[in-house]
Design an enzyme around this catalytic site. Structure first.
Site, PDB file in Angstrom:
ATOM      1  N   CYS A  71     -52.386 -19.689  15.230  1.00  0.00           N
ATOM      2  CA  CYS A  71     -52.263 -21.241  14.443  1.00  0.00           C
ATOM      3  C   CYS A  71     -53.604 -21.278  13.571  1.00  0.00           C
ATOM      4  O   CYS A  71     -54.461 -21.285  13.631  1.00  0.00           O
ATOM      5  CB  CYS A  71     -52.828 -22.828  15.391  1.00  0.00           C
ATOM      6  SG  CYS A  71     -52.157 -23.975  14.133  1.00  0.00           S
ATOM      7  N   GLY A  73     -46.304 -20.450   7.938  1.00  0.00           N
ATOM      8  CA  GLY A  73     -45.773 -21.348   8.174  1.00  0.00           C
ATOM      9  C   GLY A  73     -47.185 -22.054   7.991  1.00  0.00           C
ATOM     10  O   GLY A  73     -47.981 -21.789   8.149  1.00  0.00           O
ATOM     11  N   GLN A  92     -53.259 -29.205   8.024  1.00  0.00           N
ATOM     12  CA  GLN A  92     -53.863 -28.647   7.534  1.00  0.00           C
ATOM     13  C   GLN A  92     -54.618 -28.329   6.499  1.00  0.00           C
ATOM     14  O   GLN A  92     -55.577 -27.738   6.898  1.00  0.00           O
ATOM     15  CB  GLN A  92     -52.841 -27.285   8.157  1.00  0.00           C
ATOM     16  CG  GLN A  92     -52.196 -27.330   9.487  1.00  0.00           C
ATOM     17  CD  GLN A  92     -51.701 -25.762   9.354  1.00  0.00           C
ATOM     18  OE1 GLN A  92     -50.695 -26.060   9.340  1.00  0.00           O
ATOM     19  NE2 GLN A  92     -52.320 -24.880  10.869  1.00  0.00           N
ATOM     20  N   HIS A 103     -48.192 -30.062  14.370  1.00  0.00           N
ATOM     21  CA  HIS A 103     -49.027 -31.002  13.399  1.00  0.00           C
ATOM     22  C   HIS A 103     -48.694 -32.216  13.374  1.00  0.00           C
ATOM     23  O   HIS A 103     -49.664 -33.035  12.897  1.00  0.00           O
ATOM     24  CB  HIS A 103     -49.075 -29.636  12.455  1.00  0.00           C
ATOM     25  CG  HIS A 103     -49.854 -28.615  12.940  1.00  0.00           C
ATOM     26  ND1 HIS A 103     -51.045 -28.496  12.958  1.00  0.00           N
ATOM     27  CD2 HIS A 103     -49.365 -27.209  12.880  1.00  0.00           C
ATOM     28  CE1 HIS A 103     -51.077 -27.371  13.508  1.00  0.00           C
ATOM     29  NE2 HIS A 103     -50.338 -25.999  12.985  1.00  0.00           N
TER      30      HIS A 103
HETATM   31  O1  GNR Z   1     -48.768 -18.043  11.044  1.00  0.00           O
HETATM   32  C1  GNR Z   1     -48.680 -18.272  12.188  1.00  0.00           C
HETATM   33  N1  GNR Z   1     -48.258 -18.184  13.040  1.00  0.00           N
HETATM   34  C2  GNR Z   1     -47.160 -18.526  14.482  1.00  0.00           C
HETATM   35  C3  GNR Z   1     -46.724 -17.478  15.282  1.00  0.00           C
HETATM   36  C4  GNR Z   1     -45.821 -18.250  16.148  1.00  0.00           C
HETATM   37  C5  GNR Z   1     -45.726 -19.258  15.930  1.00  0.00           C
HETATM   38  C6  GNR Z   1     -46.128 -20.244  14.992  1.00  0.00           C
HETATM   39  C7  GNR Z   1     -46.642 -19.483  14.368  1.00  0.00           C
HETATM   40  S1  GNR Z   1     -47.318 -21.284  13.279  1.00  0.00           S
HETATM   41  C8  GNR Z   1     -48.724 -20.521  12.528  1.00  0.00           C
HETATM   42  C9  GNR Z   1     -49.375 -20.549  10.926  1.00  0.00           C
HETATM   43  C10 GNR Z   1     -49.679 -21.905  11.455  1.00  0.00           C
HETATM   44  O2  GNR Z   1     -50.678 -22.475  12.193  1.00  0.00           O
HETATM   45  N2  GNR Z   1     -48.726 -23.055  10.786  1.00  0.00           N
HETATM   46  O3  GNR Z   1     -48.844 -24.676  11.395  1.00  0.00           O
HETATM   47 NI    NI Z   2     -49.944 -24.521  12.938  1.00  0.00          NI
END
Ligand code: GNR
Ligand code: NI
Length: 172
Positions: free
Chosen positions: A94, A46, A51, A140
């Site tokens: 994240c 995600g 970001q 976020h």
């Molecule tokens: O890549 C991501 N993996 C994830 C794993 C568990 C809960 C949330 C995430 S989101 C993260 C990518 C990210 O930082 N999105 O804002």
């Molecule tokens: Ni994140």
């Protein structure tokens, strides 16, 4: 399409509240394309626009396991309509908090109203990783990171580590 730089904590921009999109036009679609490419290249599931430094209420996601079967999802101006009272715990990471992971509990199901890539109104009933991820991404948009849910001590240790890594340009 191009891969953008992902901002990492500590960075004031990540704490900004993102603004609603007034129209899903070409500019927003190009942004979503860049976000998706940036997310894939960082192996994330995600990404919120802030970001990559853009304070718009836009999220891209792909929680599919199979690299050959991509399932990109786009969320513009998402709103949580319903949250389950039942909670579930996931080990979260994240892209803006590199190499740090923690168990976070959140409502296990939720309903989200949003606009898709073409500006059409949609509703998503999410559970499991999808529910966790959409809530993480929507945080976020409010300038919230998963480390904000940890104890002050754990959070400050993580921020200290990240600041150190930044200043030495070493990523552990
Ligand atoms: O890549 C991501 N993996 C994830 C794993 C568990 C809960 C949330 C995430 S989101 C993260 C990518 C990210 O930082 N999105 O804002
Ligand atoms: Ni994140």
């Amino acid at each position: 399409m191009s891969v953008k730089t992902i901002l990492t904590e500590p960075n004031k921009l990540l704490r900004q509240i993102s603004k609603p999109v007034t129209k899903v036009g070409k500019e927003e679609q190009l942004l979503m394309d860049d976000m998706l490419e940036t997310m894939y290249s960082a192996n994330g599931i995600g990404l919120a626009a802030i970001q990559i430094g853009v304070p718009k209420r836009i999220i891209v996601m792909d929680i599919s396991k199979d690299e050959n079967k991509k399932e990109p999802r786009y969320f513009v101006n998402p709103l949580i309509k319903n949250k389950d009272t039942l909670r579930s715990t996931y080990e979260e990471g994240c892209l803006s908090v590199p190499n740090q992971f923690a168990e976070i509990d959140r409502p296990s199901k939720c309903e989200v109203e949003y606009l898709d890539y073409y500006g059409n109104e949609k509703i998503l009933k999410a559970e499991g990783l999808l529910a966790t991820c959409i809530q993480h991404e929507m945080d976020h948009l409010e300038g919230i990171l998963f480390i904000d849910y940890l104890s002050k001590l754990k959070k400050s240790m993580i921020i200290k580590k990240l600041s150190k890594n930044k200043s030495t340009r070493i990523v552990v």
